[in-house]
Each structure stands twice: as structure tokens, then as C-alpha cells.
Design a protein around this motif. Structure first.
Motif, PDB file in Angstrom:
ATOM      1  N   UNK B  65      46.055   5.911  35.720  1.00  0.00           N
ATOM      2  CA  UNK B  65      46.570   4.538  36.154  1.00  0.00           C
ATOM      3  C   UNK B  65      47.890   4.246  36.417  1.00  0.00           C
ATOM      4  N   UNK B  66      48.198   5.289  37.156  1.00  0.00           N
ATOM      5  CA  UNK B  66      49.802   5.559  37.199  1.00  0.00           C
ATOM      6  C   UNK B  66      50.551   5.862  35.903  1.00  0.00           C
ATOM      7  N   UNK B  67      50.559   5.169  34.893  1.00  0.00           N
ATOM      8  CA  UNK B  67      51.394   5.449  33.867  1.00  0.00           C
ATOM      9  C   UNK B  67      50.990   6.265  33.010  1.00  0.00           C
ATOM     10  N   UNK B  68      51.564   7.233  32.177  1.00  0.00           N
ATOM     11  CA  UNK B  68      51.407   7.864  31.053  1.00  0.00           C
ATOM     12  C   UNK B  68      50.124   8.977  31.382  1.00  0.00           C
ATOM     13  N   UNK B  69      49.396   9.340  30.366  1.00  0.00           N
ATOM     14  CA  UNK B  69      48.434  10.447  30.737  1.00  0.00           C
ATOM     15  C   UNK B  69      47.256   9.966  31.494  1.00  0.00           C
ATOM     16  N   UNK B  70      46.611  11.095  31.901  1.00  0.00           N
ATOM     17  CA  UNK B  70      45.533  10.712  32.779  1.00  0.00           C
ATOM     18  C   UNK B  70      44.234  11.544  32.113  1.00  0.00           C
ATOM     19  N   UNK B  71      43.736  10.745  31.785  1.00  0.00           N
ATOM     20  CA  UNK B  71      42.590  11.175  30.468  1.00  0.00           C
ATOM     21  C   UNK B  71      41.489  11.834  31.374  1.00  0.00           C
ATOM     22  N   UNK B  72      40.956  12.894  31.130  1.00  0.00           N
ATOM     23  CA  UNK B  72      39.715  13.775  31.860  1.00  0.00           C
ATOM     24  C   UNK B  72      38.324  12.987  31.644  1.00  0.00           C
ATOM     25  N   UNK B  73      37.785  12.580  32.912  1.00  0.00           N
ATOM     26  CA  UNK B  73      36.476  11.794  32.667  1.00  0.00           C
ATOM     27  C   UNK B  73      35.398  12.673  33.181  1.00  0.00           C
ATOM     28  N   UNK B  74      35.809  13.869  33.744  1.00  0.00           N
ATOM     29  CA  UNK B  74      34.666  14.801  34.250  1.00  0.00           C
ATOM     30  C   UNK B  74      34.331  14.075  35.562  1.00  0.00           C
ATOM     31  N   UNK B  75      32.870  13.786  35.847  1.00  0.00           N
ATOM     32  CA  UNK B  75      32.220  13.613  37.032  1.00  0.00           C
ATOM     33  C   UNK B  75      32.227  12.066  37.075  1.00  0.00           C
ATOM     34  N   UNK B  76      32.554  11.204  36.032  1.00  0.00           N
ATOM     35  CA  UNK B  76      32.223   9.897  36.077  1.00  0.00           C
ATOM     36  C   UNK B  76      32.771   9.149  37.543  1.00  0.00           C
ATOM     37  N   UNK B  77      33.884   9.419  37.915  1.00  0.00           N
ATOM     38  CA  UNK B  77      34.218   8.580  39.073  1.00  0.00           C
ATOM     39  C   UNK B  77      33.203   9.005  40.224  1.00  0.00           C
ATOM     40  N   UNK B  78      32.542   9.959  40.387  1.00  0.00           N
ATOM     41  CA  UNK B  78      31.775  10.548  41.395  1.00  0.00           C
ATOM     42  C   UNK B  78      30.609   9.886  41.247  1.00  0.00           C
ATOM     43  N   UNK B  79      29.967   9.835  39.814  1.00  0.00           N
ATOM     44  CA  UNK B  79      28.601   9.056  39.703  1.00  0.00           C
ATOM     45  C   UNK B  79      28.859   7.440  39.835  1.00  0.00           C
ATOM     46  N   UNK B  80      30.196   6.902  39.556  1.00  0.00           N
ATOM     47  CA  UNK B  80      30.314   5.738  39.712  1.00  0.00           C
ATOM     48  C   UNK B  80      29.961   5.291  41.188  1.00  0.00           C
ATOM     49  N   UNK B  81      30.541   6.259  42.026  1.00  0.00           N
ATOM     50  CA  UNK B  81      30.312   5.950  43.454  1.00  0.00           C
ATOM     51  C   UNK B  81      28.896   5.880  43.851  1.00  0.00           C
ATOM     52  N   UNK B  82      28.111   6.470  43.380  1.00  0.00           N
ATOM     53  CA  UNK B  82      26.665   6.228  43.588  1.00  0.00           C
ATOM     54  C   UNK B  82      26.149   4.770  43.672  1.00  0.00           C
ATOM     55  N   UNK B  83      26.706   4.037  42.636  1.00  0.00           N
ATOM     56  CA  UNK B  83      26.197   2.780  42.420  1.00  0.00           C
ATOM     57  C   UNK B  83      27.158   1.753  42.985  1.00  0.00           C
ATOM     58  N   UNK B  84      28.344   2.078  43.537  1.00  0.00           N
ATOM     59  CA  UNK B  84      29.284   1.123  43.788  1.00  0.00           C
ATOM     60  C   UNK B  84      28.922   0.724  45.337  1.00  0.00           C
ATOM     61  N   UNK B  85      28.532  -0.782  45.235  1.00  0.00           N
ATOM     62  CA  UNK B  85      28.041  -1.395  46.454  1.00  0.00           C
ATOM     63  C   UNK B  85      29.097  -1.292  47.507  1.00  0.00           C
TER      64      UNK B  85
END
Lengths: 440, 313
Positions: B65-85
Motif C-alpha cells: 500500500x505504498x508505505x513500508x513492506x509489501x506482504x506476500x499474499x500469493x495468488x490472493x489478488x488474482x482470486x479476488x479478481x474472479x469475484x470482483x464485479x
């Protein structure tokens, strides 16, 4: 071809470069507790925008320097339209000013969770109770900003057009239904008097409608995901448009209408707007950008009679503007920076701001006296009451979910106001989106 | 083994297995000179494109989110896309824009080029006029077109009124008509640029071929289909690829004309990336959407390359 395909994601890519390649450490809050007195002269940098047309920064800088000649305030100017993006990039790069002005409340939690803002609870605890808007900077019991101005929304009205239409001035007792009826009466009266001015002008922003609905409806909270409470506010304004008492959204957006011209050039007899417009209208009347006419402002119309009348406290909305300290500030400057924050919220700074038509966070009687002594400011009692007496609820709750929620609500607003989607359907769509995109 | 170092060998030093010392020195010097020439461009490309693109792929697997570290979330962002209307809406709107914009602009710019390739008075003036929208400020274009599209007072609906259309479309204030409005402006703005490319292509069509076809009795239409179009294939291919990529990443025009509205009726992928990234500071998620947009662009482009190669064969 590779260059072309790379360019296809250029926007995000360049952004990523700008914000990652130079990402500085932001988690370190080690300076938070170690305020030490500055030994010699200190120069503090403060972020601002449009310095020529936003004189509040220079006014506060000069007033503070006069009070403490040991500290010099250096202003760093940003483009107001890109302020959040630019200051975010500067914070991430470690090049942001010592004092970071918080232009939008909805971003405070982002900066705070990113470790960019210093805890200034000790400054807030010593502030006078007259300072409004501090709660917008409270996260988990700690404060990360000190407000210096607190605008709130009121109802501006053109007395000349009211007289022309033969409609009685607002008296502080209006609900939104009274306001709508007055708008219709004004439109009819003005037409009969040969004027093409309309009864009212509500600008195309989502705030113009949603801000009031969220502030005035009991228990309303945009983060609840329940948006049914907006419906009566939308029904009312759509009826005003249908009755011809208010310009439709399509005309506002396609013709790029400005609220300053609509009220300042007497195209509308009333206009709900934030208190910042007072200074603008005075300046524009002097420069000729606005007509010269008799005007005043009344408390914002209310949801029901329980908060109307000059013996009650009307409810309105508005977000404060605050100064926050960059967590990466030089330790030697912390004491001076905190001193500046406390000063900006003081009655003395309030007087300085009131002199230039700005509504400070501190609105004591003395500040009000200064504010209404400005040449061109209205002098009637109702205007003074509207400015000094009101409960201002924040438009944007301090939460990491606020920005995403406001995006959804803005889409809902444009869908309803353009007549693209019926009110109930648009609200249902927004609630569904909230559930799937923001969550409870 | 010859020790003469040819130009070819400098570009492919591996083909010369053994060289004398002066030869190797010369090859090294020439290689260094070559690198020096491309270095400024490569450094710019690496800093402004290569590093960000590689970073982007990494970021799409984090919740940065711009600041600090970038926590690894694996494929979460891509699976979120599947249900993001909203993502689905943006994807469909982008496809809508591309599917209409590509053929319409292609045909319009070719027609314009053919018309302005004739010998007639004032042709330079008309070419300039056609190219002008492309170099005009996009904000100015948006403001003026929005006024032209004004449902009540705009000249377009007034003109439609003269033709008997009583209630003209709401254009940018209507969820149904906002995308057609954007498409009209997008096509109008870009066809001048592609016209120039087609004009350049038309200069390469050998006049003898037209002459021979004419002698064989071919009419104008037959000459167009059997001489002009085949000779223009390299240009048409280039224009199609450029248009495709440009259409999938359309951003600025929509941002200033409708800002994605009313509602989400003109929300496109680039704007959704901007909204999630800069509006809501979800840079990890915005990066994932960027990767999807990148994959769409590259897949469509590869398909076009293969299609072109098959036709060439």
C-alpha cells in the motif's frame, strides 16, 4: 513490439517505479517520543497548495514566526489537484516536508498505518476545548494531526433575489422540505418578475447531498454498508430538478458549470456550500468576477424540526484540515513542529485566519468578531449564528475503508443524478458492491 | 582462419572462433562503441520501463500500500479478481471500447487517407485539419465535446432535432450512450494519426500495378481490393496492432470526459487500475489488474502476429 506491449501497462508501471524504486523507510517512529528543545534557529518545512490563492499557509507562517522568531516556516508548494499523489510519493521517498498538511481526512489512516505520521496526542491533550475536528485524526486512542481550519456547510442565499421573488428569507427553522418549497416558490416568483434565475443550485459533487444525509440521519454511517438513508435526499433533489427549480446534473457536467458563477452571477437564489465560499465570494465581488448583491448565510436545512431554530444546534457536515508531523522529521525539529501545531489551532492563529475569511478550527466569540468584521462579510444575526453554532459531523470517517466506500458512493451518485438508474436500484447496486468490494 | 573482422562478426562475435590479438581488440572496441551508442536509451528504458515492469509482476503478489513492506499474499489478488464485479464491468467496458473502436477507426482512417491521397486543391490543408485533433489537448477536446453532447443545449441533439429526433440521446449523461459518445470522440481524435500512417503506406503502392490492372480492365473497386489493400497489408497490420494496444489501455480520454460514469458505464481497466492504486492505495491489487491487462494485450498481439504470418505464407 515489446516496447509497445510494455507501454500497455505503462501507467501502473511508471507509478510502481516512482513509488517503489525510491521507497524510503517509513515505519520508524523513533522520533515520536523524543521531543527535545531546539538549541538554535530552526527552519520547518510545511506542505501547502496554490500558495497565491490560498493565503492561509503564509498567514500562519508569518504569525508563528512573529511569535517565535527562532523558528522560520518554509512553505513547499504542491499542485492541489495532485496533492495526495505527490505528497504520498514524497513521503515514500523520504523527501516530504517536516509538517505534512492533511488535505483529505480519508487518507489519514493510510499515512498513519504506513508509519508516516508522528503521534501528537501530547499536543492535542493541551488544546482548548474550542478546537473543532480533532476526532478526525484519532486512531486507536492516539492523535496524528491537529486541525487548524474546520469548514462546515451552510445555506448561502441571495437577499436581492428573495426580495424580487417575494419570498421570506430563511430564519433558521428550515427543514429540507421547507428549503425545497422555498426553491420552488423562488423559481416561480423570479420567473414572474422576469428573471431566469432558479430557486437553488446544488453542485454536482456527491458531498453536496451525501454529506448532509450522512451527518443528519441518526445512526447513519457510510461504513455500515446500508445506504437506504440517502433515498429521501435523492428523491427530494430529483423532484426539484423535475420542477425546474434546480439545474439537472447533465447540464452541470456537460457545460462545466461552476458553483461560484451560479451563485456569484445570480443564476440561483440559494446554494448549499461550505464556509470556504465566504472568502471566495467576497474576493470575487471585489474583483468583478461575481456581481455585487446583498447576501447572507443560514444554517443548513435540517432533516426534521428537532434541530431547527436558533435555540437549537443545527447539524451539518464538513471535514477539518490539519497539520501533521512527518514521522521522519529531524529529532531536533520535533519541539518546534509541535509548537507550530499547537499555535495553528490556537485562538491567536484563529484570529489571523478569520481576518482573511478562513474558518479556523477554533471559533470563539473573539474569532467570530474578527471574522464578521471583514469588509464585505455579511453582518446579520442569522449569518453569525450559522457560523458559530452548529454540530459539524465529519463527512469522511477515519478508516482504511473510507476511500473505497466513497468511490462506490460516487458511482451511485452519478448514476442517480443523471437519471441513468432509479434511486432504489442504484442504492441496492451500491450496497451489493460494498459487500463484495469493501466488506463489513 | 581469416583475421579480417567483418561488420557481421562484430554483431555476432561468436561466429569467429579465433582471432588475432589486434582483431580481438578491434572487435572489443567496436562492441564497446556499439554499447555506448545504445546505452543512453537502454538506461532510460531500464529505469523507466524494465525495472517497473518487473517490480509490477512482483507487486501483484503482495498487498503493498505504498508505505513500508509489501506482504506476500500469493495468488490472493488474482482470486479476488474472479469475484470482483467492478473488475468484470471494467473488463467488459474495455472490450466494448476495443471491439468498436478498432474496426471503426481502421476503416475511417483508411477512407480518409484514400480521399486525401488524391491530387486536389487544398489537400495539405485537409490533411492538417484531419491530423489536428491528435495534437490537441485532451482536456480541451473533452470540454468542447461534452458541450456538443449536452442533452438539452448541445448542437448535436439540436441537429438531431432538425432531423426529427425529438428526444436525443443523453450522451455522456446516460449509462447507455456514454460509451458511444466516448467512442465517437476517440475515433475522431485518433483517425488523423492513423490516416498519416496509411498515407505513408499508400506511397509505397507501385503505380505500375495500378496501371497494369487498369490495362487489364479492372475497375476502381477491383483495383482497390486487388492492388491497394494487398499492398497496404504491412501498414494495416501495424495500424491494427497499435490500435489494439491503444484501445485496451484507453485512459485519459475517458478520465476527463466521463470519469468512468455515469455509474460505472464507462469504467475501463486502466481507470480501474488508477482508482485502486492512487485512489485507494491498493497498489498490490492494482498491479494484479495491470498484469491482467498486460496479458490481454500481449495475447491479442501474438494472435495478430500469427494471423499475419499465416496470411503472408
Amino acid at each position: 513490439m515489446k516496447r509497445n506491449t510494455s507501454a500497455a501497462i505503462g501507467l501502473a508501471a511508471v507509478a510502481a517505479m516512482a513509488l517503489t524504486a525510491c521507497s524510503g523507510g517509513g515505519d520508524d517512529d523513533s522520533t515520536g517520543g523524543g521531543a527535545t528543545e531546539a538549541a538554535g534557529p530552526v527552519t520547518l518545512t510545511v506542505s501547502g497548495w496554490s500558495l497565491k490563492t490560498t493565503p492561509e499557509f503564509q498567514t500562519l507562517a508569518d504569525a508563528f514566526h512573529a511569535k517565535d522568531p527562532n523558528v522560520t516556516i518554509e512553505l513547499k508548494e504542491y499542485d492541489p489537484a495532485q496533492y495526495t499523489t505527490l505528497i504520498t510519493a514524497d513521503l515514500a521517498a523520504g523527501t516530504a516536508p517536516d509538517i505534512v498538511t492533511q488535505k483529505e481526512v480519508k487518507n489519514v489512516s493510510v499515512f498513519q498505518t504506513g508509519g508516516q505520521l508522528m503521534d501528537v496526542s501530547d499536543v492535542v491533550s493541551k488544546l482548548s476545548k474550542d478546537v473543532n475536528g480533532t476526532s478526525s485524526y484519532e486512531i486507536d486512542g492516539k492523535y496524528y494531526g491537529v486541525p487548524y481550519r474546520q469548514d462546515s456547510w451552510m445555506l448561502f442565499y441571495n437577499k436581492d433575489l428573495f426580495d424580487k421573488a417575494g419570498v421570506a428569507y430563511p430564519d433558521g427553522s428550515w427543514t429540507w422540505d421547507d428549503y425545497a418549497q422555498a426553491a420552488r416558490d423562488l423559481t416561480t416568483g423570479l420567473k414572474a418578475a422576469g428573471s431566469d434565475a432558479l430557486g437553488t443550485y446544488q453542485h454536482s459533487w456527491q458531498s453536496t447531498l451525501q454529506g448532509f444525509a450522512s451527518a443528519q440521519t441518526p445512526d447513519a454511517d457510510i461504513l455500515s454498508g446500508d445506504f437506504e438513508y440517502f433515498a429521501p435526499y435523492y428523491d427530494r433533489v430529483l423532484k426539484l430538478v423535475a420542477d425546474g427549480a434546480q439545474v439537472d446534473q447533465g447540464t452541470i457536467t456537460t457545460n462545466t458549470l461552476t458553483y461560484q458563477a451560479q451563485f456569484g452571477k445570480q443564476k440561483a437564489a440559494m446554494m448549499p456550500m461550505g464556509s470556504w465560499y465566504v472568502a471566495t465570494l467576497i474576493a470575487q465581488a471585489k474583483s468583478g468576477d461575481a456581481d455585487t448583491f446583498s447576501w447572507g448565510f443560514a444554517p443548513a436545512p435540517q432533516l426534521d424540526k428537532s434541530t431547527t431554530g436558533t435555540d437549537k444546534t443545527p447539524v451539518t457536515f464538513g471535514d477539518p484540515t490539519a497539520f501533521a508531523i512527518n514521522a521522519n522529521i529531524d529529532k531536533d525539529k520535533v519541539a518546534a513542529a509541535k509548537e507550530f501545531l499547537a499555535f495553528a489551532a490556537s485562538e491567536e492563529a484563529g484570529q489571523a485566519l478569520a481576518k482573511i475569511g478562513i474558518t479556523p478550527a477554533t471559533t470563539t466569540d473573539a474569532v467570530a468578531q474578527t471574522y464578521f468584521a471583514v469588509d464585505g462579510a455579511p453582518t446579520d444575526d442569522l449569518s453569525k449564528f450559522a457560523w458559530t453554532t452548529h454540530k459539524t459531523n465529519p463527512e469522511n470517517p477515519t478508516s482504511s475503508k473510507t476511500a473505497a466506500t466513497q468511490t462506490i458512493l460516487n458511482d451511485m451518485h452519478t448514476a442517480i443524478m443523471t437519471g441513468s438508474t432509479p434511486v432504489d436500484q442504484a442504492i441496492k447496486d451500491a450496497q451489493d458492491r460494498f459487500k463484495s468490494e469493501v466488506g463489513s | 582462419m581469416a583475421t579480417v573482422v567483418t561488420g557481421d562478426r562484430i554483431h555476432a562475435p561468436g561466429v569467429a572462433p579465433r582471432r588475432s590479438r589486434p582483431g580481438r581488440r578491434l572487435a572489443l572496441r567496436n562492441t564497446l562503441i556499439g554499447w555506448t551508442f545504445i546505452l543512453p536509451n537502454f538506461v532510460g528504458f531500464a529505469l523507466l520501463t524494465l525495472v517497473p515492469v518487473v517490480t509490477l509482476f512482483y507487486m501483484s503478489f503482495t498487498s503493498w500500500n505504498v508505505f513500508g513492506t509489501a506482504p506476500w499474499v500469493g495468488l490472493d489478488n488474482y482470486t479476488r479478481l474472479l469475484s470482483d464485479k467492478s473488475f468484470h464491468t471494467a473488463l467488459l467496458n474495455t472490450l466494448y471500447y476495443a471491439v468498436v473502436h478498432i474496426p471503426v477507426t481502421l476503416v475511417a482512417s483508411l477512407a480518409l487517407a484514400l480521399w486525401l491521397n488524391r491530387k486536389m486543391r487544398g489537400v495539405a490543408f485537409f490533411r492538417t485539419v484531419a491530423f489536428f485533433p491528435y495534437i490537441t489537448s485532451i482536456v480541451a477536446i473533452a470540454v468542447v465535446w461534452n458541450m456538443l453532447f449536452s442533452p438539452k443545449y448541445g448542437p448535436i441533439n439540436q441537429f438531431l432535432g432538425l432531423l426529427g429526433v425529438e428526444n436525443g440521446p443523453g450522451w455522456t449523461t446516460s449509462a447507455t450512450w456514454s460509451m458511444p459518445a466516448v467512442l465517437i470522440v476517440g475515433t475522431w481524435r485518433e483517425m488523423g494519426y492513423y490516416m498519416l500512417l496509411f498515407l505513408a503506406g499508400l506511397q509505397t503502392v507501385p503505380a505500375e500495378l495500378h496501371e497494369a490492372a487498369r490495362v487489364d480492365g479492372a475497375g476502381p473497386w477491383q483495383r482497390f481490393w486487388n492492388v491497394t489493400i494487398p499492398c497496404l497489408r504491412p501498414t494495416t497490420f501495424f495500424v491494427t496492432v497499435m490500435l489494439t494496444i491503444g484501445s485496451f489501455k484507453v485512459f485519459d480520454l475517458i478520465l476527463v470526459m466521463t470519469n468512468g460514469g455515469p455509474g460505472q458505464s464507462t469504467l475501463v481497466l486502466s481507470q480501474y487500475i488508477f482508482q485502486k492504486g492512487f485512489g485507494e492505495f491498493q497498489f498490490g491489487y492494482a498491479s494484479a489488474i495491470s498484469v491482467v491487462l498486460f496479458l490481454i494485450c500481449i495475447l491479442v498481439t501474438i494472435f495478430q502476429f500469427l494471423w499475419n504470418k499465416r496470411r503472408e505464407a
